[in-house]
Design an enzyme around this catalytic site. Sequence first.
Site, PDB file in Angstrom:
ATOM      1  N   LYS A  22       0.834  -1.208   0.000  1.00 39.55           N
ATOM      2  CA  LYS A  22       0.000   0.000   0.000  1.00 39.55           C
ATOM      3  C   LYS A  22       0.865   1.253   0.000  1.00 39.55           C
ATOM      4  O   LYS A  22       0.584   2.220  -0.717  1.00 39.55           O
ATOM      5  CB  LYS A  22      -0.931  -0.005   1.215  1.00 39.55           C
ATOM      6  N   LYS A  71       1.198  12.143   5.074  1.00 42.92           N
ATOM      7  CA  LYS A  71       1.497  11.085   6.041  1.00 42.92           C
ATOM      8  C   LYS A  71       1.948   9.819   5.336  1.00 42.92           C
ATOM      9  O   LYS A  71       2.919   9.168   5.741  1.00 42.92           O
ATOM     10  CB  LYS A  71       0.263  10.826   6.903  1.00 42.92           C
TER      11      LYS A  71
END
Length: 321
Positions: free
Chosen positions: A174, A243
Amino acid sequence: MTDADTTTPSIGFIGLGNMGGRMARCITAAGVPVLGFDTRAESISGAGADAAASAVDVVAASDVVLLSLPDSRVVEAIVYAEGFLDAVHDGQVIVDLSTSSPDSTRAIAAKVAEHGGVYLDAGISGGAAAAEKGALTLMVGGDGDALEQVRPVLDHFSSTVFHCGESGAGHTVKLLNNFLNAVTLSATAEVMVAAKKAGLDLATVLDVINASSGVSFASLNRFPKIIHGDYLKGGLTNTLMLKDVTLYTQLVTRLGVASLNSAGPVASFGLARALGYADEISNTVVDAIGDISGGVRLHDPSHDGSDGAIPDGAQEKETNA
């Protein structure tokens, strides 16, 4: 789960915000009950879930627990809170759909295993639109047998599921995917601002890019909407995109891989945060770049009769759990 429960496991869901709420609705829309917990009561009812008093209550009452939370810090705060791990029971499967640090994921998986459960990390791709349609792509790390056990649950909100390897592999893949997403989105935003300042027809520019080697998900799916003032609803905010890029840089540092291309998205999404777009959809990075390039906007509202306001998709404040 007992033998009698293998086909109809009880499902719990922790984190029913922007993405979690949509995934849970796909389950409840199929007539499958979900026990949900979120710090916002309206998110639970909006997902069609039954409300639990706490995350611990969800774990205690569910065969399969799904987590959809902003980051590892929040996941750890939930999992390591008093009572959570003690509520884990034999045969239980916990699926973390968050974008988290693979190291944190592996540590949690080991703790869950000590209490008889299995912890799968399942990175998701496709954004809010795919979640709404139940067409997400999942990249899963952890025990393959446990994945097959919960696949009928995952099938409610996903169309493609990849088993990527051992614990942490799903979250690793991911981060790799999200980094490429961040690079292409920020780079395409810069190119489109340049095209606007050059006086080019933006639809033609996109046609050329999409028929050429510069094509990307951003040019195919995002910017054909953005140039007409539709920033698209849902998806990662600029804060969450930054992030994810930061987690990627931490990952490749640990792996000993030189990250020569991270400076661009770090600067772009950092700029968007600094200019007030922190909690807006990451597509608004194009406006942040436009702001420091002379106040450029790709969309000219005078051409379609709109009032010149920033599109609703750009104004939407997203919840990230």
